[in-house]
Design a protein around this motif. Structure first.
Motif, PDB file in Angstrom:
ATOM      1  N   UNK A 793       0.808  -1.218   0.000  1.00 51.63           N
ATOM      2  CA  UNK A 793       0.000   0.000   0.000  1.00 51.63           C
ATOM      3  C   UNK A 793       0.853   1.286   0.000  1.00 51.63           C
ATOM      4  N   UNK A 797      -0.686   5.546  -5.065  1.00 48.68           N
ATOM      5  CA  UNK A 797      -1.020   6.964  -4.945  1.00 48.68           C
ATOM      6  C   UNK A 797      -2.519   7.083  -5.136  1.00 48.68           C
ATOM      7  N   UNK A 798      -3.202   7.624  -4.145  1.00 53.53           N
ATOM      8  CA  UNK A 798      -4.651   7.794  -4.275  1.00 53.53           C
ATOM      9  C   UNK A 798      -4.942   8.912  -5.272  1.00 53.53           C
ATOM     10  N   UNK A 800      -7.853  11.470  -6.606  1.00 52.00           N
ATOM     11  CA  UNK A 800      -9.189  11.981  -6.276  1.00 52.00           C
ATOM     12  C   UNK A 800      -9.569  13.084  -7.234  1.00 52.00           C
TER      13      UNK A 800
ATOM     14  N   UNK B   9     -13.225  13.936   0.197  1.00 54.02           N
ATOM     15  CA  UNK B   9     -12.914  12.651   0.812  1.00 54.02           C
ATOM     16  C   UNK B   9     -11.734  12.028   0.079  1.00 54.02           C
ATOM     17  N   UNK B  10     -10.640  11.706   0.796  1.00 56.40           N
ATOM     18  CA  UNK B  10      -9.469  11.229   0.069  1.00 56.40           C
ATOM     19  C   UNK B  10      -9.020   9.806   0.391  1.00 56.40           C
ATOM     20  N   UNK B  11      -9.110   9.376   1.636  1.00 56.46           N
ATOM     21  CA  UNK B  11      -8.532   8.069   1.949  1.00 56.46           C
ATOM     22  C   UNK B  11      -9.102   7.556   3.271  1.00 56.46           C
ATOM     23  N   UNK B  14      -7.660   4.146   8.207  1.00 57.71           N
ATOM     24  CA  UNK B  14      -6.853   2.967   8.554  1.00 57.71           C
ATOM     25  C   UNK B  14      -5.812   2.625   7.491  1.00 57.71           C
ATOM     26  N   UNK B  15      -5.921   3.224   6.309  1.00 60.03           N
ATOM     27  CA  UNK B  15      -4.897   3.002   5.287  1.00 60.03           C
ATOM     28  C   UNK B  15      -3.678   3.898   5.491  1.00 60.03           C
ATOM     29  N   UNK B  17      -0.576   4.543   7.598  1.00 59.57           N
ATOM     30  CA  UNK B  17       0.276   3.990   8.651  1.00 59.57           C
ATOM     31  C   UNK B  17       0.839   5.153   9.461  1.00 59.57           C
ATOM     32  N   UNK B  22       1.701   9.469   2.905  1.00 64.41           N
ATOM     33  CA  UNK B  22       0.923   8.907   1.801  1.00 64.41           C
ATOM     34  C   UNK B  22       0.753  10.008   0.755  1.00 64.41           C
ATOM     35  N   UNK B  23       1.052   9.641  -0.493  1.00 61.34           N
ATOM     36  CA  UNK B  23       0.890  10.626  -1.564  1.00 61.34           C
ATOM     37  C   UNK B  23      -0.512  10.489  -2.149  1.00 61.34           C
ATOM     38  N   UNK B  24      -1.243  11.602  -2.265  1.00 57.73           N
ATOM     39  CA  UNK B  24      -2.532  11.570  -2.956  1.00 57.73           C
ATOM     40  C   UNK B  24      -2.553  12.694  -3.988  1.00 57.73           C
ATOM     41  N   UNK B  25      -3.243  12.439  -5.076  1.00 55.26           N
ATOM     42  CA  UNK B  25      -3.400  13.471  -6.103  1.00 55.26           C
ATOM     43  C   UNK B  25      -4.829  13.980  -6.059  1.00 55.26           C
ATOM     44  N   UNK B  26      -4.989  15.262  -5.757  1.00 54.75           N
ATOM     45  CA  UNK B  26      -6.312  15.854  -5.720  1.00 54.75           C
ATOM     46  C   UNK B  26      -6.312  17.094  -6.605  1.00 54.75           C
TER      47      UNK B  26
END
Lengths: 800, 106
Positions: A793, A797-798, A800, B9-11, B14-15, B17, B22-26
């Motif tokens: 995990x 990369x999330x 959105x 809402x992104x993640x 519990x995902x 750690x 954590x990388x997210x693209x918004x």
């Protein structure tokens, strides 16, 4: 009723003087400051650093708006005083404001001197004095290509370097044959010019500008010898002119600037002048240190403190241009009654000259290595007798004992010229904030934050202030800034007190930050697992990114994937699969690495686990502090000179030692004969096969600092080689500092010590057994990650 | 209520750690989200102001992240680079609802 103190000007010298007054007595005056720049006061000498991109405007503010508010100072900015009415004791501004005073300070500073040649008013001709000037130069650098700086003095050269840094093609025009003739002699000036030419600066020496030509914007310069140069920007850095007009019009005595006595008093006893607009004993200063000294004297005078008055300043200079290390102070040129001690090293481009009169240092010029500047200048200012020095030793670098004598420095003495930080400020900060290291002092006071030349003095002040509590090596050997404890003290404490987690260690040992920092987090994780292999659970969050993600992070955030190839061997099937995977994932670079494996570089983070899975190969640990590879030659299997099967031995060594964490990365080598094709004598552990056995070597390094191996012993069987390798690695694991390669480790603990331990068969067996115990707790990294959803995990990369 | 309306809402909480970014693209922005050891969830721009280092991969200690490229220390609360380096990064407000992390300020 408080007395009304009015200051005309809001620059560095004036603000410093006000600060000093507030320090002495915050309630004595109602203070008004009137400045014609639309800013709070800022550090003008840092403008060249702004231009060179080393800092920003917001960083050079000395006092922000809040400072005025907090100290109840009325600041009238963007407004100019046009008249002093001495009879009525009041000043009048260009907006018609009338402000009465009891005491008046003129601190109007100076302006850039603009050569009155034809064309000087054209667009694109600027001085280098204010934030606006700097902004105009930065804007010009965005649109135009060619710049000319008139004036090869301190300011001109700093401006030129800044424009080069901003991409401009820069000529420096200088009237005289030598640069910085006020501060340097011919020798040093030539060296400086050479170094600056190497940085791309071009010089037009002995040229007198007669005309600036152009229609609306400047297009070029013409000189008196008929030559010319084209340009789109002209920076005038030919000197400053004191802003003394306001004093002259008020009828004060004015020479080159407004004349003051030793108490900074003008010819009107209720009016004072400080800074560049003041002339003291015939000298109007233009450097920051004397201006600060004047401000301090004036603060004493105004608050009724006893003062010996201002006695004039001996100037010293450094240049804020990277790659040009110079220092100059006091007299520059030999005269009939001075003698010179000169040291010149043309190979290194170092030139040092000390001028001596009556056994006292009266002048210092250093180029190429200015590290002695502060010490020599302090000898000069204190008029130390140098008879006890042999002549050459005056120039020697300060040893432990003859170091800078900070005890006899006065609190007002400036330590950091770039940021105007005095000894008193540094001592105060050390005591108030409990600082113990140079970096902490830098963070709080800014001393040493620009050119860093004063670091030695700051450390000497730390040592003097803290006494035994100061440990100059703390910054190097203390594990990190969280603790002053060394590696050995921490490891010993973990053993003794039986601590089990990094958090426990940090709390029990009083680490400054409960959660540690990027230095001690990985180190503690390593030590704990080394000490308790059977029970400690590796903490991924404490690992540096490369070891956490099992790949080397590249400068663009992608990763490298380097699969294991034992002994540098592979198979046609593996090579084909590597090729196919590289094609499928558009890997931008496929390269044979320095450790003789195939590396895939530039793999996107989210692709990393997929690449591993499709390769179906083991990790090469090319990112970790552990065994990277064993370099081999083909040995007796194929080579006509090979004495043993070096290839098979190398593969076996790599298989037996891989994966286990060590203080730093390790490289090994096995070569089949003394021709040493596998270059094993610069490895952490090297094996040279010979007819009657195997010669073992250790502690070599071919990287940062090349170190040749020392010989360990000769053994007769492959099993003995492997056992000795395990014992050696375990000894390194147990005594090395995290982050220390075997080469410095061997030098630190001693070659003989390592040999002594490994000559003892009993010790060797125990060490090897402990190594095997640790090894059994490791699992191959890539397959372990692929099996664990939470670890997998980490690569997603999330979106959105 | 209007502020919550704009939260994205992104993640799943519990995902995330603890202490691992954590990388997210918004909205075409790369954002680094962290769950600190005290339980707080923080979100910042995933680009170190120095050389664009991906902060999501940095070591997290307390409220600070250390950039993986050159070890700049940055507060995840204020976005400020710690001395002796200088600079600032964008900080985004976070909210936890029904076990999910929501981001605002985008």
């Amino acid at each position: 009723m408080k007395k009304k103190l009015v200051m005309i000007g809001n620059g560095m010298a004036g603000a410093r003087c006000i600060e000093e007054i507030l320090k002495r007595d915050a309630d004595m005056f109602d203070i008004t400051m009137i400045g014609d720049e639309p800013y709070p006061n800022y550090n003008r000498i840092m403008l060249s650093n702004v231009l060179q991109g080393k800092t920003t405007f917001s960083e050079i503010n000395i006092n922000d708006w809040d400072w005025y508010k907090e100290n109840h100072i009325q600041l009238i900015s963007n407004e100019r005083v046009t008249e002093i009415q001495r009879e009525q004791q009041q000043v009048v501004t260009n907006q018609g404001k009338v402000i009465p005073y009891d005491e008046l300070i003129i601190a109007t500073g100076s302006s850039a001197f603009i050569l009155p040649v034809p064309g000087h008013e054209l667009e694109g001709v600027v001085g280098f004095r204010t934030i606006e000037d700097t902004e105009r130069m930065m804007d010009a650098a965005k649109q135009y290509k060619k710049a000319v700086v008139i004036g090869g003095g301190l300011l001109g050269l700093e401006a030129a370097r800044g424009l080069i840094d901003r991409g401009m093609d820069v000529h420096v025009v200088h009237l005289l044959p030598n640069l910085m003739e006020m501060q340097l002699d011919r020798e040093a000036a030539k060296l400086l010019q050479k170094d600056l030419e190497k940085q791309g600066m071009k010089f037009l020496m002995e040229k007198k500008t007669t005309e600036i030509y152009g229609d609306q914007r400047v297009e070029g310069l013409r000189f008196d010898d008929g030559t010319s140069v084209e340009c789109d920007l002209v920076v005038m850095a030919v000197g400053i002119r004191p802003n003394a007009a306001i004093g002259r019009e008020a009828g004060l005595a004015v020479g080159r600037a407004i004349q003051v006595n030793d108490y900074m008093q003008t010819s009107d006893p209720q009016i004072y002048a400080v800074g560049e607009c003041a002339e003291h004993r015939g000298i109007a200063y233009g450097l920051v240190a004397p201006l600060y000294e004047q401000g301090i004297v004036l603060a004493d005078v105004l608050t009724g403190k006893e003062t010996a008055g201002y006695q004039g300043s001996i100037l010293s200079t450094q240049l804020k241009v990277a790659g040009c290390d110079l220092f100059s102070g006091g007299e520059i040129h030999e005269s009939d009654d001075t003698k010179a001690i000169v040291v010149q090293d043309q190979l290194k481009g170092v030139y040092k000259k000390v001028l001596v009169r009556d056994n006292k240092v009266v002048g210092v010029v250093l180029y190429g290595d200015a590290s002695d500047g502060t010490r020599l200048f302090s000898m000069l200012k204190k008029e130390s007798d140098i008879q006890e020095f042999t002549n050459a030793s005056v120039l020697h670098k300060a040893g432990e004992e003859s170091g800078i004598d900070v005890a006899s420095m006065s609190a007002n003495e400036t330590v950091c010229g770039c940021n105007g930080v005095t000894k008193g400020t540094i001592v105060g900060a050390i005591l108030e904030h409990g600082l113990t290291t140079f970096n902490e002092v830098k963070a709080v006071t800014k001393a040493g934050g620009s050119c860093g030349k004063c670091r030695g003095v700051v450390e000497a002040i730390l040592a003097h202030t803290l006494g035994d509590k100061f440990d100059a090596s703390a910054e190097v050997t203390g594990m990190c800034s969280c603790t002053t404890l060394s590696r050995d003290e921490v490891v010993e404490a973990i053993r003794e007190k039986g601590m089990h987690t990094p958090k426990e260690v940090r709390i029990v040992l009083g680490f400054k930050h409960e959660e540690g920092c990027s230095k001690c987090r990985p180190a503690l994780n390593y030590y704990l697992r080394m000490l308790r292999p059977d029970e400690y659970e590796d903490d991924k969050a404490s690992r540096f990114v490369n070891e956490r993600m099992d790949g080397n992070i590249q400068n663009d955030g992608t990763f490298s994937v380097v699969p294991r190839m034992y002994g540098g061997t592979t198979t046609p099937e593996d090579l084909i699969r590597i090729g196919e995977v590289a094609k499928k994932y558009n890997v931008p670079l496929v390269k044979i690495t320095g450790a003789a494996r195939v590396g895939l570089f530039g793999v996107k983070k989210e692709d990393v686990p997929k690449v591993w899975a499709e390769l179906e190969m083991r990790s090469g640990y090319a990112y970790s502090k552990s065994l990277r590879n064993v370099k081999t030659c083909v040995g007796s299997q194929f080579c006509r000179f090979g004495t043993q099967d070096s290839l098979a031995l190398g593969i076996r060594l790599e298989q037996e030692i891989e994966m286990v964490d060590t203080p730093h990365k390790m490289k090994m080598g096995v070569t089949g004969c003394p021709r040493n094709c596998a270059e094993v004598l610069t490895k952490d552990f090297g094996v040279v096969c010979v007819e009657n056995g195997f010669q073992l070597y250790f502690g070599g390094n071919g990287g940062t600092e090349v170190r040749e191996c020392d010989s360990l012993t000769t053994v007769t069987t492959e099993d003995e080689v492997v056992q000795m390798a395990k014992a050696y690695v375990q000894l390194y694991r147990e005594t090395g500092i995290y982050g220390e390669r075997t080469a410095p480790w061997v030098d630190r603990v001693g070659v003989d010590k390592v040999r002594m331990v490994l000559e003892n068969q009993d010790q060797v067996e125990k060490l090897a057994a402990r190594f095997e115990l640790a090894r059994d707790t490791y699992r191959e990294a890539w397959s372990a990650t692929l099996e664990d959803e939470q670890r997998r995990n980490m690569y997603t990369i999330e979106q959105r | 209520m209007s502020t919550t309306m704009n939260m994205i809402k992104v993640i799943k909480l519990e995902d995330l750690a603890i202490q691992i970014g954590k990388e997210v693209h918004v909205k075409e922005k790369s954002i680094a989200i962290f769950r600190l050891s005290n339980g707080d969830v923080r979100a910042v721009s995933n680009r170190c102001p120095h050389k664009n280092g991906p902060l999501a991969e940095g070591i997290v200690s307390g409220e600070f992240v250390f950039c993986p490229l050159h070890d700049w220390k940055i507060s995840l609360v204020t976005g400020e680079v710690q001395k002796p380096d200088d600079g600032c990064i964008e900080v985004y407000p976070t909210e936890i609802r029904d076990g999910y992390v929501y981001l605002g300020g985008l």
